[in-house]
Structures are given as structure tokens and as C-alpha cells.
Design an enzyme around this catalytic site. Structure first.
Site, PDB file in Angstrom:
ATOM      1  N   GLN A 102       0.767  -1.144   0.237  1.00 18.09           N
ATOM      2  CA  GLN A 102      -0.040  -0.063  -0.186  1.00 18.09           C
ATOM      3  C   GLN A 102       0.639   1.474  -0.352  1.00 18.09           C
ATOM      4  OE1 GLN A 102      -3.506  -0.720   2.801  1.00 18.09           O
ATOM      5  NE2 GLN A 102      -2.108  -2.611   3.322  1.00 18.09           N
ATOM      6  N   ASN A 103       2.265   1.072   0.644  1.00 13.79           N
ATOM      7  CA  ASN A 103       3.026   2.601   0.924  1.00 13.79           C
ATOM      8  C   ASN A 103       3.495   2.691  -1.107  1.00 13.79           C
ATOM      9  OD1 ASN A 103       3.040   1.343   3.087  1.00 13.79           O
ATOM     10  ND2 ASN A 103       4.930   0.205   3.134  1.00 13.79           N
ATOM     11  N   HIS A 120      -0.995   0.939  -4.435  1.00  7.26           N
ATOM     12  CA  HIS A 120      -1.826   3.139  -4.192  1.00  7.26           C
ATOM     13  C   HIS A 120      -0.793   3.443  -5.313  1.00  7.26           C
ATOM     14  CE1 HIS A 120      -4.208   1.888  -0.453  1.00  7.26           C
ATOM     15  NE2 HIS A 120      -4.700   1.915  -1.388  1.00  7.26           N
ATOM     16  N   CYS A 149       4.996  21.475 -15.635  1.00  3.62           N
ATOM     17  CA  CYS A 149       5.328  20.541 -16.698  1.00  3.62           C
ATOM     18  C   CYS A 149       6.386  21.669 -17.600  1.00  3.62           C
ATOM     19  CB  CYS A 149       4.485  19.423 -17.758  1.00  3.62           C
ATOM     20  SG  CYS A 149       5.247  18.652 -18.966  1.00  3.62           S
ATOM     21  N   GLY A 188       2.596  -4.848   8.686  1.00  2.78           N
ATOM     22  CA  GLY A 188       2.461  -2.963   9.172  1.00  2.78           C
ATOM     23  C   GLY A 188       1.721  -2.229   8.082  1.00  2.78           C
ATOM     24  N   SER A 190      -2.836  -1.408   9.251  1.00  9.12           N
ATOM     25  CA  SER A 190      -4.022  -1.269  10.376  1.00  9.12           C
ATOM     26  C   SER A 190      -5.208  -1.765   9.430  1.00  9.12           C
ATOM     27  CB  SER A 190      -4.060   0.315  10.345  1.00  9.12           C
ATOM     28  OG  SER A 190      -4.095   0.732   9.275  1.00  9.12           O
ATOM     29  N   ASN A 214       2.641  -6.702  13.524  1.00 12.06           N
ATOM     30  CA  ASN A 214       2.475  -6.237  13.921  1.00 12.06           C
ATOM     31  C   ASN A 214       2.488  -5.197  15.242  1.00 12.06           C
ATOM     32  OD1 ASN A 214       0.407  -2.814  14.278  1.00 12.06           O
ATOM     33  ND2 ASN A 214       0.016  -3.711  12.257  1.00 12.06           N
ATOM     34  N   ALA A 233       8.468  -4.265  12.051  1.00  9.33           N
ATOM     35  CA  ALA A 233       8.903  -5.707  11.180  1.00  9.33           C
ATOM     36  C   ALA A 233      10.080  -6.096  10.855  1.00  9.33           C
ATOM     37  CB  ALA A 233       8.326  -4.226   9.742  1.00  9.33           C
TER      38      ALA A 233
HETATM   39  N1  APR Z   1       6.734  -2.376  12.061  1.00  9.10           N
HETATM   40  C1  APR Z   1       5.126  -3.273  11.617  1.00  9.10           C
HETATM   41  N2  APR Z   1       4.095  -2.224  11.502  1.00  9.10           N
HETATM   42  C2  APR Z   1       4.038  -0.967  12.401  1.00  9.10           C
HETATM   43  C3  APR Z   1       5.475   0.054  12.660  1.00  9.10           C
HETATM   44  C4  APR Z   1       6.541  -1.337  12.823  1.00  9.10           C
HETATM   45  N3  APR Z   1       8.031  -0.726  13.064  1.00  9.10           N
HETATM   46  N4  APR Z   1       5.080   0.939  13.676  1.00  9.10           N
HETATM   47  C5  APR Z   1       3.651   1.082  12.970  1.00  9.10           C
HETATM   48  N5  APR Z   1       3.358  -0.289  12.689  1.00  9.10           N
HETATM   49  C6  APR Z   1       1.931  -0.523  11.826  1.00  9.10           C
HETATM   50  C7  APR Z   1       0.795   0.252  13.280  1.00  9.10           C
HETATM   51  O1  APR Z   1       0.777  -0.501  13.896  1.00  9.10           O
HETATM   52  C8  APR Z   1      -0.699   0.287  12.310  1.00  9.10           C
HETATM   53  O2  APR Z   1      -0.999  -1.223  12.240  1.00  9.10           O
HETATM   54  O3  APR Z   1       1.400  -0.612  11.319  1.00  9.10           O
HETATM   55  C9  APR Z   1       0.271   0.275  11.061  1.00  9.10           C
HETATM   56  C10 APR Z   1       0.140   1.452   9.701  1.00  9.10           C
HETATM   57  O4  APR Z   1      -1.184   1.775   9.851  1.00  9.10           O
HETATM   58  P1  APR Z   1      -1.545   3.042   8.866  1.00  9.10           P
HETATM   59  O5  APR Z   1      -0.866   4.276   8.745  1.00  9.10           O
HETATM   60  O6  APR Z   1      -3.082   3.158   9.051  1.00  9.10           O
HETATM   61  O7  APR Z   1      -0.987   2.392   7.345  1.00  9.10           O
HETATM   62  P2  APR Z   1      -1.762   1.479   6.254  1.00  9.10           P
HETATM   63  O8  APR Z   1      -1.993   0.699   6.817  1.00  9.10           O
HETATM   64  O9  APR Z   1      -0.767   1.416   5.252  1.00  9.10           O
HETATM   65  O10 APR Z   1      -2.868   2.905   5.129  1.00  9.10           O
HETATM   66  C11 APR Z   1      -3.338   2.102   4.463  1.00  9.10           C
HETATM   67  O11 APR Z   1      -4.033   4.730   4.006  1.00  9.10           O
HETATM   68  O12 APR Z   1      -4.167   6.546   4.660  1.00  9.10           O
HETATM   69  C12 APR Z   1      -4.101   5.554   3.172  1.00  9.10           C
HETATM   70  O13 APR Z   1      -2.846   5.722   1.479  1.00  9.10           O
HETATM   71  C13 APR Z   1      -2.368   5.578   2.472  1.00  9.10           C
HETATM   72  O14 APR Z   1      -1.908   3.073   2.032  1.00  9.10           O
HETATM   73  C14 APR Z   1      -2.247   4.205   2.912  1.00  9.10           C
HETATM   74  C15 APR Z   1      -3.384   3.538   3.528  1.00  9.10           C
END
Ligand code: APR
Length: 249
Positions: A102-103, A120, A149, A188, A190, A214, A233
Site C-alpha cells: 500500500q506504500n 496505491h 511541466c 505493518g 492497520s 504488527n 517489522a
Molecule cells: N513495524 C510494523 N508495523 C508497524 C510499525 C513497525 N515498526 N510501526 C507501526 N506499525 C503498524 C501500526 O500499528 C499500524 O497498524 O503499522 C500500521 C500502520 O497503519 P496505517 O498508518 O493506517 O498504514 P496503512 O495500513 O498502510 O494505511 C493504508 O491508508 O491513508 C491511506 O493511502 C494510505 O496506503 C495508506 C492506507
């Protein structure tokens, strides 16, 4: 924790088709804050105001000034961490085939992972709204905002804003791989943003074993994840790879 690591390592070592879904958490140890949780991006800025396509089209300068320029700064400096390297190591054991991320930071590819689905999109490139020219983000000039551009059009990052569709090829391939895998690592995320959050559920409903990494519980932890490895992670993936290598040695 060692027992569950050894159990998961044995599952990975004997997997026929292992894939991985990653979220912002895997890049936290590279200095990129997550979107949710303590110290996260969305704690300081409203995603619907700064990360929605309608807000961008209404006032691109405000979004570049208030969000995207800072994001580019963060991503320009970020390097892969032990978590990204751990997934490269799992690919090198011949187990892990594809990462669905998703990154938008490009760190999996920078670490050396060879098959990455950018669910994404990617901040590594910018696209001109007028002529659709696509250039590497490192080549855009942010001395004037919004960046333009040569044709005069405004650049936008080649990633998916809220309010936009997931690239259809990414969505289709991710769903197909989830339905066919026998083990899925979920690292990693949510697991609250759709349709990415459905990927582990599709895998589970097709009989895959779900291993979640996580520090915090997520909506997957109670019923979808078969194993929850509580921790960061970098640390957990390093331990997991060591355990897999012990099995292979
Ligand atoms: N190692 C592993 N997991 C971690 C760490 C770490 N060091 N630090 C935090 N986390 C976990 C948190 O507990 C959380 O569950 O990573 C997760 C991050 O969640 P989000 O910030 O919501 O990221 P993500 O799930 O990728 O969000 C999905 O939401 O805003 C949109 O487009 C954006 O791609 C993103 C999407």
C-alpha cells in the site's frame, strides 16, 4: 515469541505460494511516519482535506505546499530498513514471490524485491495533468509550487489519492494472487482502508494461512490472522528469516 516464530518459519519454509501485503508500518523504521496511530501523519493533517483528489484539483498549490512537498522530502531521504531486507531475504530463499504494498515510497524495490504490486501507485513519479508526461519525482523543481511541466501543466504524484480508483491491473492481480496463495504475510498495516484490507480476507477464505506482523492488534488479528507476531517489522522479519534459514540449513 521464539516458539511462534519457529512455527511460522516452518509454515513459510513449506509454503507453495507465499505472498506479502505491506502497509506504512514497514517503513516506519525508515523514518516515514505511519498514517494512523501515535505520531502519525493523519494526526496532524486531515487526509480528506490534503490527500483527496477533489482537494488537489481545487487547489493544487495548497496541497503541494501543505502536504506533498513535505512528503517528497521524507521519501527522498528514506532508505530500506531490516523489514524490507527481510522480505528480500525471503524472496531469495525462493519462498516469497510477490509483495502487494500500500506504500508509495518505493522502498521494497530499492531494497531489491523483484515483484512489487504498488496498490496505491508510487510517489517515485509525477504526471502532468495536461500532457500526461511522466517524470521521476527526483527531477521535479519545487522552487515554485505547484511544480509545472514544460507544457505549463501541473504535476501530480503518480499515486492514488482518496477518491480515486485503484489501478485495475493492480486490483485484479492482487485479488488473483490472494486467492491462489497458501500463506500470506501481512506486515505493518492497520487494515482499515479498502479494498486493500480485503486482500488478507480473500486469502483466508481460499484456505491460506495468514501471518500478521504488527506491534498493535488490527481488525484482522482476532479472526483472520492465524498467527499474530507482535512486534516491529524489522525485528520480527529478521528473526523469521533466521528461523527459516535454520530450517533450510
Ligand atoms: N513495524 C510494523 N508495523 C508497524 C510499525 C513497525 N515498526 N510501526 C507501526 N506499525 C503498524 C501500526 O500499528 C499500524 O497498524 O503499522 C500500521 C500502520 O497503519 P496505517 O498508518 O493506517 O498504514 P496503512 O495500513 O498502510 O494505511 C493504508 O491508508 O491513508 C491511506 O493511502 C494510505 O496506503 C495508506 C492506507
Amino acid at each position: 515469541m521464539n516458539d511462534i516464530i519457529d512455527t511460522c518459519a516452518a509454515i513459510i519454509a513449506s509454503s507453495r505460494s507465499l505472498i506479502c501485503l505491506t502497509g506504512a508500518g514497514i517503513s516506519v523504521e525508515s523514518g516515514i511516519p505511519p498514517f494512523r496511530g501515535p505520531g502519525s501523519l493523519w494526526e496532524t493533517i486531515d487526509p480528506m482535506e490534503f490527500a483527496h483528489i477533489q482537494s488537489f484539483m481545487k487547489n493544487p498549490e495548497r496541497i503541494w505546499r501543505g502536504f506533498l512537498a513535505g512528503m517528497k522530502d521524507l521519501l527522498d531521504k528514506a532508505m530500506p530498513n531490516d523489514g524490507h531486507q527481510g522480505l528480500v531475504a525471503l524472496e531469495q530463499t525462493g519462498r516469497l514471490s510477490t509483495i502487494i504494498t500500500q506504500n508509495i515510497d518505493g522502498l521494497h524495490q530499492l531494497a531489491g524485491s523483484s515483484d512489487v504490486i504498488e496498490f496505491h501507485g508510487s510517489f517515485a513519479y509525477q504526471r502532468c495533468l495536461l500532457c500526461d508526461r511522466r517524470i521521476p519525482s527526483k527531477d521535479i523543481d519545487l522552487s515554485r509550487l505547484p511544480p509545472r511541466c514544460d507544457c505549463g501543466g501541473i504535476f501530480r504524484p503518480d499515486c492514488v489519492f482518496f477518491g480515486e480508483m485503484i489501478p485495475p491491473d493492480c486490483l485484479t492481480r492482487s485479488r488473483e494472487l490472494a486467492a491462489l496463495c497458501d500463506v500470506m504475510l501481512v506486515v505493518g498495516t492497520s487494515a482499515v482502508v479498502q479494498p486493500a484490507a480485503m486482500i488478507p480476507v480473500i486469502a483466508k477464505s481460499n484456505g491460506a494461512i495468514i501471518i500478521e506482523i504488527n506491534p498493535e492488534p488490527t481488525p484482522l488479528s482476532a479472526k483472520t490472522s492465524d498467527y499474530v507476531l507482535k512486534g516491529t517489522a524489522g525485528k520480527v522479519l529478521t528473526a523469521l528469516v533466521d528461523a527459516v534459514n535454520r530450517i533450510h540449513s
